[in-house]
Scaffold this active site. Structure first.
Site, PDB file in Angstrom:
ATOM      1  N   SER A 176       0.789  -1.231   0.000  1.00  0.00           N
ATOM      2  CA  SER A 176       0.000   0.000   0.000  1.00  0.00           C
ATOM      3  C   SER A 176       0.821   1.280   0.000  1.00  0.00           C
ATOM      4  O   SER A 176       0.329   2.326  -0.429  1.00  0.00           O
ATOM      5  CB  SER A 176      -0.944   0.007   1.211  1.00  0.00           C
ATOM      6  OG  SER A 176      -0.213  -0.076   2.420  1.00  0.00           O
ATOM      7  N   LYS A 220     -12.216   0.132  -1.340  1.00  0.00           N
ATOM      8  CA  LYS A 220     -11.205   0.725  -2.220  1.00  0.00           C
ATOM      9  C   LYS A 220     -11.736   0.688  -3.651  1.00  0.00           C
ATOM     10  O   LYS A 220     -12.554   1.518  -4.011  1.00  0.00           O
ATOM     11  CB  LYS A 220      -9.874  -0.003  -2.030  1.00  0.00           C
ATOM     12  CG  LYS A 220      -9.315   0.228  -0.617  1.00  0.00           C
ATOM     13  CD  LYS A 220      -7.993  -0.432  -0.402  1.00  0.00           C
ATOM     14  CE  LYS A 220      -7.389  -0.039   0.939  1.00  0.00           C
ATOM     15  NZ  LYS A 220      -8.180  -0.457   2.111  1.00  0.00           N
ATOM     16  N   HIS A 233      -5.533  -3.804  -2.292  1.00  0.00           N
ATOM     17  CA  HIS A 233      -5.270  -2.809  -3.333  1.00  0.00           C
ATOM     18  C   HIS A 233      -5.165  -3.421  -4.731  1.00  0.00           C
ATOM     19  O   HIS A 233      -4.921  -2.696  -5.704  1.00  0.00           O
ATOM     20  CB  HIS A 233      -3.981  -2.053  -3.011  1.00  0.00           C
ATOM     21  CG  HIS A 233      -4.072  -1.237  -1.765  1.00  0.00           C
ATOM     22  ND1 HIS A 233      -4.521   0.057  -1.748  1.00  0.00           N
ATOM     23  CD2 HIS A 233      -3.790  -1.559  -0.474  1.00  0.00           C
ATOM     24  CE1 HIS A 233      -4.501   0.516  -0.505  1.00  0.00           C
ATOM     25  NE2 HIS A 233      -4.059  -0.440   0.285  1.00  0.00           N
TER      26      HIS A 233
END
Length: 378
Positions: free
Chosen positions: A172, A232, A200
């Site tokens: 990240s 996300k 992610h």
């Protein structure tokens, strides 16, 4: 207590590590309104730009609150259907919803390993993975970032009955990708299990956006435990773990962070169900995102802006000292651009940075503005 807490805060201020919250009065888009002024934001994880998608705002059949934990009366048909759809999306037998990625990681790790087992963690793993390992009371081995030789050495010398290798899919703060092919090979050699936190990666990389495992063509047999977040790329909130039916049933029975907390609001579960459909149907979002990443990297290279080796939406610029990162952050803010300054302990000492993140809703003109501003302030 007052004196003690005051001294802790003063220490953080003196070390330039004090954090403040930006309060905006607008939906999550590249343009945020703060105190009546519009700023261009490059620090959201809303990679596909779905957080304010009209279709996601229309869900409300089950009301807002779930009212109880999943094992009492909080598990609605919306939750159940979403779990089945997440299992299908990740091509796994089953999936289980958690309220956050942090809680998912704590629940999975403490269920899988105990005091006499061993956990192998990449040095740059997310804090929730480290905390889950600590809570499990297993032996913890941390290997240098993506160093497969070091990992092999640790595995070869471990006498633990159960060995669990845990890694982020996309890291990240650096934006690079785990060496999953070699991790899986080492796991098979030394009879270890593999868990990947693909918070992610899902929705962003891979041929169809199925994340880092799809990129490496790895299945459930290779990586038995997959964790993903829903706040996300999918633009909502929550998290899930996907794997075998046996794994999910074990988590339902044993994961404390699942059992002893209120279920995700069903309105959010319904919104995620819609988000999955939109993400799969509107493939232009992922395509445009990757075009923007390439455009930004090309523009930055032409202007000699020093980027890290990342081909994901996370594009860090290492500035070194905390003071410099804060100064550049402030200078960009004065120009109407928000880019978060990341400082220790989130990243190692001497690697304070700007963490630029790109969204499918950004446009090339906005990238140009960012690049020109970076040239000015750097």
């Amino acid at each position: 207590m007052h004196t003690y807490l005051k001294s802790l805060l003063e220490q953080r201020q003196q070390a330039n590590l004090y954090r403040t919250r930006l309060t905006h009065d607008s939906p999550q888009t590249p343009n945020l309104v703060i105190d009546g002024q519009t700023y261009l934001s490059f620090c959201s994880n809303d990679y596909l730009g779905l957080a304010n998608h009209p279709a996601l705002l229309q869900q409300g059949k089950y009301g807002v609150g779930s009212g109880a934990s999943h094992l009492v009366t909080g598990h609605t048909q919306a939750h159940h259907a979403l779990e089945k759809e997440l299992a299908a999306y990740t091509k796994r037998e089953s999936a289980l919803l958690f309220s956050t990625g942090y809680m998912a990681n704590l629940g999975v790790i403490t269920t899988l390993v105990k005091r006499h087992d061993a956990i192998f963690l990449d040095k740059l793993n997310h804090a929730s993975l480290v905390d889950g390992a600590l809570l499990s009371r297993a032996q913890i081995h941390r290997y240098p970032h993506n160093d497969m030789q070091a990992l092999a050495h640790l595995l070869a010398n471990s006498k633990a009955q159960h060995k669990l290798i845990i890694t982020d899919g996309i890291f990240s703060m650096d934006g690079d990708i785990a060496d999953l092919a070699n991790i899986v090979q080492l796991a098979k050699t030394y009879q270890a299990w593999v868990m990947v936190d693909d918070a992610h990666g899902l929705g962003v990389i891979g041929k169809t956006g199925r994340g880092s495992l799809e990129m490496y063509d790895l299945g459930e047999d290779d990586v038995p435990v997959l964790m993903g977040t829903l706040g996300k790329a999918f633009g909502v909130f929550g998290a899930f773990v996907a794997g075998s039916q046996l794994l999910i049933e074990a988590l339902i029975q044993s994961a404390r962070s699942y059992i002893y907390t209120t279920a995700l609001p069903p309105v959010l579960a319904e919104a995620v169900r819609t988000s999955l459909i939109v993400a799969e149907k509107e493939t232009w979002r992922r395509q445009h995102l990757h075009e923007l990443i390439a455009y930004f990297r090309t523009a930055a290279a032409k202007r000699q802006i020093p980027l890290m080796e990342s081909f994901t939406p996370i594009q860090p610029i290492i500035l070194g000292e905390t003071e410099k990162a804060l100064a550049v952050n402030r200078a960009l803010y004065e120009r109407g651009i928000i880019v978060t300054a990341i400082r220790p302990p989130t990243v190692p000492q001497g690697t304070a940075r700007l963490r630029i993140t790109l969204s499918a809703l950004h446009q090339q003109a906005q990238i140009d503005r960012l690049v020109e501003s970076l040239v000015e302030v750097l």
